[in-house]
Motif scaffolding. Structure first.
Motif, short mmCIF file in Angstrom:
data_model
loop_
_atom_site.label_atom_id
_atom_site.label_comp_id
_atom_site.label_asym_id
_atom_site.label_seq_id
_atom_site.Cartn_x
_atom_site.Cartn_y
_atom_site.Cartn_z
N LEU A 1 34.53 35.87 33.65
CA LEU A 1 34.93 35.52 35.01
C LEU A 1 36.42 35.27 35.07
O LEU A 1 37.05 34.94 34.06
CB LEU A 1 34.18 34.27 35.48
N GLN A 2 36.97 35.40 36.26
CA GLN A 2 38.35 34.99 36.53
C GLN A 2 38.33 33.94 37.64
O GLN A 2 37.52 34.03 38.57
CB GLN A 2 39.22 36.17 36.96
N VAL A 3 39.25 32.99 37.53
CA VAL A 3 39.33 31.92 38.53
C VAL A 3 40.62 32.09 39.32
O VAL A 3 41.72 32.06 38.76
CB VAL A 3 39.29 30.53 37.87
N GLY A 4 40.46 32.28 40.62
CA GLY A 4 41.61 32.34 41.51
C GLY A 4 41.76 31.03 42.26
O GLY A 4 40.77 30.48 42.75
N LEU A 5 42.99 30.51 42.30
CA LEU A 5 43.27 29.24 42.97
C LEU A 5 44.33 29.46 44.05
O LEU A 5 45.42 29.98 43.76
CB LEU A 5 43.76 28.19 41.97
N LEU A 6 44.01 29.09 45.27
CA LEU A 6 44.94 29.20 46.38
C LEU A 6 45.28 27.79 46.86
O LEU A 6 44.39 27.07 47.35
CB LEU A 6 44.33 30.01 47.53
N GLY A 7 46.53 27.38 46.72
CA GLY A 7 46.95 26.06 47.16
C GLY A 7 47.32 26.08 48.63
O GLY A 7 48.13 26.90 49.06
N VAL A 8 46.74 25.17 49.40
CA VAL A 8 46.98 25.11 50.84
C VAL A 8 47.47 23.70 51.20
O VAL A 8 46.79 22.71 50.92
CB VAL A 8 45.69 25.42 51.63
N GLU A 9 48.66 23.62 51.79
CA GLU A 9 49.24 22.34 52.19
C GLU A 9 48.82 22.04 53.63
O GLU A 9 49.02 22.86 54.53
CB GLU A 9 50.77 22.41 52.08
#
Length: 469
Positions: free
Chosen positions: A143-151
């Motif tokens: 698996l790959q983990v994608g992280l999207l940071g949202v302020e």
């Protein structure tokens, strides 16, 4: 309709841009694992898809890949086709099809761009949320983990960070999520909710002009395709090129933190000495004078620059080499001839340390070479020297060792007893410049010092905000 190129533009394209991109590919085989190949292709697409890049550059670049005529080329073009947008995607796809007509196909062609979202979650952290996309691919359990940071608080939900892990076993992916949660808990959400939130966050970042780091520019097309089926499905915020990202460890306000400056520069020069010893011959320019020149560059940067020791531009180099160094530094003839090579070595050291910012290394090297001869001329021109250097050079001409305290004091006493005209012939020019300015040579004006202090404070505040995110 694409704009036709002039003869000069086409010459630049054929002689410089396309060969430069082709050189980036190198002669080594391309990756054959789909995730690695996608990452490699996405890295190449970052400059190719810049708005100012002529479409003919990407066509020429893809042509260079196609010339290989092997499975690697077919796979690379396939990865570019699924991650690029517009004409770039069409050019890459056309290359895949032409190679297929010749019987050249890659087994990876059907696997690139095939990652899909298996799980979606949200990690809430006050004013910052992390959107989590767990990606899976056919024919593998990794698996790959994608992280999207949202302020949320200051921007109303803008994307400010985008990361993607390499493929890993499920247990490692779970451990990574726990680490990202920092003791909290990832709340599962519907995949449709994740996609809608990611699209909204990317749109908001573009609307506000928020720039993401260089890594985001690489992985965003991969994540976008996995989430939406389209590499352009998420809006593309501006991204900061790697040479614009300062190394925070090398930012110091010497006026406010002399001890910190000495600690940082001492450590950096020790690293430089070790690196130079392993990289250059002991009896060469860098072996002889690398640390001496590096220390003068750091002194100039801290006292007369902006305190960002790793940030260098061609304008910085011109000011350092054509103004400050000739006026302040008193090297012997051999040292003078080594200076430009040592400057280039120091910049290369910073680049390999991943601490160089300002402008790309290649441009800085060209800038150094362009002023090499002018530097050698200015450095020996007495009219460019400061008072201290003028005195020092005269002392050396008189055969006096400046490092001998008794000899130094005796010479200065003798110098002060010389007729005024004789003294003026040695220091009159520099002294007149100092008096005209009403302050020591090269000292920043009070207004400039205040501006620099304000800039440093705003830079520190910005870095603190980024760390909180």
């Amino acid at each position: 309709m694409a704009k036709s190129l002039s003869a000069d533009e086409r010459a630049v394209l054929e002689d410089q841009l396309v060969p430069t991109f082709a050189a980036l590919l190198g002669d080594d085989p391309f990756p054959t694992e789909p995730a690695e190949l996608e990452l490699f292709a996405a890295t190449m697409l970052v400059p190719l898809e810049l708005p100012e890049m002529p479409a003919a550059v990407s066509a020429g670049f893809f042509g260079e890949i196609e010339k290989r005529g092997d499975q690697d080329a077919a796979g690379m073009l396939a990865a570019l086709a699924v991650l690029a947008t517009g004409d770039a995607a069409l050019n890459a796809l056309a290359g895949v099809e032409r190679l297929a007509l010749k019987g050249v196909r890659s087994p990876v062609t059907g696997q690139v761009g095939a990652a899909t979202v298996r799980e979606a979650a949200r990690l809430e952290g006050g004013d910052v949320d992390l959107l989590v996309a767990v990606l899976g691919r056919p024919r593998t359990q990794e698996l790959q983990v994608g992280l999207l940071g949202v302020e949320r608080e200051e921007t109303g939900g803008a994307l400010f960070q985008c990361m993607l892990s390499p493929p890993m076993p499920e247990a490692d992916a779970r451990a990574l999520l726990e680490q990202a949660a920092g003791g909290g808990r990832a709340e599962p959400i519907e995949i449709e909710t994740l996609v809608a939130d990611a699209v909204s966050a990317a749109d908001r970042a573009v609307e506000l002009g928020i720039a993401l780091d260089h890594e985001a520019a690489i992985v965003l097309p991969i994540i976008s395709r996995a989430l939406t089926g389209d590499p352009g499905g998420l809006a593309r915020p501006e991204t900061i090129p790697p040479w614009e990202e300062d190394d925070d460890d090398l930012v110091v306000d010497r006026a406010e933190d002399e001890d910190g400056y000495r600690e940082i520069t001492g450590r950096l020069l020790e690293e430089l000495a070790d690196w130079a010893k392993a990289t250059y011959p002991k009896d060469g320019p860098v072996g002889r004078n690398g640390n001496f020149v590096g220390s003068t560059m750091l002194d100039w940067k801290s006292d007369h620059g902006d305190g960002r020791l790793g940030r260098w531009t061609r304008a910085d180099l011109a000011e350092f080499l054509l103004d400050w160094f000739p006026r302040k530094v008193t090297p012997d003839g051999e040292t003078l001839g080594d200076v430009i090579d040592c400057v280039i070595a120091f910049l290369t050291f910073l680049d390999e340390r991943e601490s160089l910012s300002g402008e790309p290394l290649a441009q800085l090297v060209v800038g150094c070479e362009e002023i090499r001869e002018e530097f050698l001329e200015v450095a020996v021109d007495p009219s460019a020297w400061g008072v201290a250097k003028s005195l020092m050079m005269q002392m050396l001409d008189d055969g006096v060792d400046p490092d001998d305290p008794a000899a130094f004091e005796q010479w200065m006493t003798s110098f002060n007893e010389r007729p005024r005209a004789e003294r003026d012939a040695i220091i009159g020019g520099p002294a007149d410049r100092m008096l005209a300015a009403g302050q020591p040579a090269n000292a920043p004006s009070p207004a400039k010092r205040s501006k620099q202090a304000a800039q440093r404070k705003s830079q520190r505040a910005a870095r603190k905000r980024n760390r909180r995110r």
